[in-house]
Design an enzyme around this catalytic site. Structure first.
Site, PDB file in Angstrom:
ATOM      1  N   GLN A 136       0.926  -4.329  -2.687  1.00  0.00           N
ATOM      2  CA  GLN A 136       1.924  -3.263  -2.603  1.00  0.00           C
ATOM      3  C   GLN A 136       1.850  -2.564  -1.246  1.00  0.00           C
ATOM      4  OE1 GLN A 136       4.214  -2.681  -4.973  1.00  0.00           O
ATOM      5  NE2 GLN A 136       5.109  -0.842  -4.080  1.00  0.00           N
ATOM      6  N   ASP A 139       6.361 -12.285  -2.563  1.00  0.00           N
ATOM      7  CA  ASP A 139       7.032 -11.164  -1.904  1.00  0.00           C
ATOM      8  C   ASP A 139       7.878 -11.635  -0.721  1.00  0.00           C
ATOM      9  OD1 ASP A 139       6.977  -8.519  -2.648  1.00  0.00           O
ATOM     10  OD2 ASP A 139       4.953  -8.164  -1.896  1.00  0.00           O
ATOM     11  N   LYS A 197       6.232  -3.420 -13.087  1.00  0.00           N
ATOM     12  CA  LYS A 197       6.148  -4.855 -12.777  1.00  0.00           C
ATOM     13  C   LYS A 197       5.260  -5.569 -13.793  1.00  0.00           C
ATOM     14  CE  LYS A 197       6.691  -4.433  -7.764  1.00  0.00           C
ATOM     15  NZ  LYS A 197       6.044  -4.323  -6.461  1.00  0.00           N
TER      16      LYS A 197
HETATM   17  N1  GUN Z   1       6.866  -1.564  -1.397  1.00  0.00           N
HETATM   18  C1  GUN Z   1       8.174  -1.285  -1.653  1.00  0.00           C
HETATM   19  N2  GUN Z   1       8.834  -2.388  -2.060  1.00  0.00           N
HETATM   20  C2  GUN Z   1       7.912  -3.387  -2.061  1.00  0.00           C
HETATM   21  C3  GUN Z   1       7.988  -4.766  -2.395  1.00  0.00           C
HETATM   22  O1  GUN Z   1       9.040  -5.315  -2.758  1.00  0.00           O
HETATM   23  N3  GUN Z   1       6.827  -5.467  -2.267  1.00  0.00           N
HETATM   24  C4  GUN Z   1       5.671  -4.889  -1.845  1.00  0.00           C
HETATM   25  N4  GUN Z   1       4.584  -5.660  -1.732  1.00  0.00           N
HETATM   26  N5  GUN Z   1       5.579  -3.604  -1.526  1.00  0.00           N
HETATM   27  C5  GUN Z   1       6.693  -2.867  -1.638  1.00  0.00           C
END
Ligand code: GUN
Length: 305
Positions: free
Chosen positions: A97, A120, A53
């Site tokens: 996350q 998100d 990311k």
């Molecule tokens: N864990 C797995 N996919 C995601 C996501 O798209 N965002 C976040 N914050 N955690 C995740």
């Protein structure tokens, strides 16, 4: 039927270059879109994902700030990190996350994020607005990426029977809401199956579009796929493979070779949904920076989502 590949890498690259162009336009006004990523603990798969990311942000002209507190951080300290990012004018998007270590209250942390920076799309304000069809609500990156992948491939979803396997807050639940919207790229008839569904194959075989997001390696076999279906595999699972130097390989939730014999289109793992998630996260972040920039010019605080 031998399926065609839904190429997430190619379509994600297209979206990332659109994002980069929007970031260039913003940079002329002195704004560089910024994403704050909080990763608690040292789960290796999450670290790989967060590094991807961060790199994608930098390539598109966004700046990313990674904050990596130890696994034993307390709830109050984690909330303080979120508060600082909420208040930071250089940060337009915040991602914590998930999953968090068990001693932390995920719901409280999610609700602490300013909804206008919730790229998100997990804050209840954004989830509620999305469920009501508000086009301005941030949509969670993975289901939004799945929809975009389907849309840009030219698959018509209107009136189609979409079967989703999985009901998580991150994918299955928002996916069902997105596909129900009265939108181009949606307007589908939606069924959600999950771990308690009886005779899963009988349900999945109805799916003209089958979206699988359960995190169980190859749970969907070829005979569970309708002839000619579009198959979207959201799963990324590590399975042991001593023949490889790293000791594991990545497989999806769908048995790819078997399903590809019946599907018309299918996503590979890796290279399908994963790159789309990252691209949509960047897109949400640049959207947030544009909104916050507009609000600053107008002298007002941004509306949620
Ligand atoms: N864990 C797995 N996919 C995601 C996501 O798209 N965002 C976040 N914050 N955690 C995740």
């Amino acid at each position: 039927m031998a399926a065609q590949i839904l190429d997430g890498r190619r379509i994600a690259a297209e979206i990332r270059s659109e994002v980069a162009e929007r970031a260039r336009v913003l940079s002329r006004t002195g704004v560089r879109p910024g994403l704050g990523v909080v990763l608690v603990g040292d789960d290796p798969a999450s670290h790989v994902y967060v590094r991807m990311k961060t790199r994608a942000c930098e390539e598109a002209g966004l700046h990313a700030r990674d904050i990596t507190p130890p696994a034993d951080i307390g709830q109050a300290d984690l909330l303080s990190i979120v508060d600082e990012l909420n208040a930071d004018p250089e940060i337009h998007g915040i991602l914590v996350q998930l999953p968090l270590p068990r001693h932390l209250d995920e719901r409280e942390v999610t609700e602490r994020i300013d909804p206008s920076k919730d790229v998100d799309g997990f804050h209840p304000v954004n989830q509620g607005r999305m469920a009501q069809g508000d086009p301005h609500a941030f949509r969670p990156a993975t289901p939004a990426g799945v929809q975009e992948l389907i849309r840009r491939t030219g698959v018509d979803t209107s009136g189609a029977h979409v079967v989703i396997v999985g009901r998580s807050n991150i994918v299955g639940m928002p996916m069902s809401q997105i596909m129900l919207q009265k939108d181009p790229g949606a307007n589908a008839t939606v069924t959600v199956a999950h771990s308690r569904t009886r005779d899963l194959g009988a349900v999945t075989r109805q799916g003209e579009i089958l979206i699988v997001a359960v995190g169980r390696p190859e749970i969907v076999r070829g005979d569970m796929v309708r002839e000619g279906a579009v198959v979207i595999d959201v799963g990324v699972n590590r399975v042991e493979d001593p023949s490889l130097e790293r000791g594991y390989r990545l497989v999806g939730d769908v048995a790819f070779d078997e399903a590809a014999e019946r599907a018309s289109w299918i996503t590979p793992v890796p290279g399908g949904v994963g790159p789309m998630t990252i691209a949509m996260l960047l897109r949400n972040t640049v959207t947030s920076a544009e909104r916050i920039g507009r609000m600053a010019t107008a002298g007002a605080a941004p509306a949620a989502g």
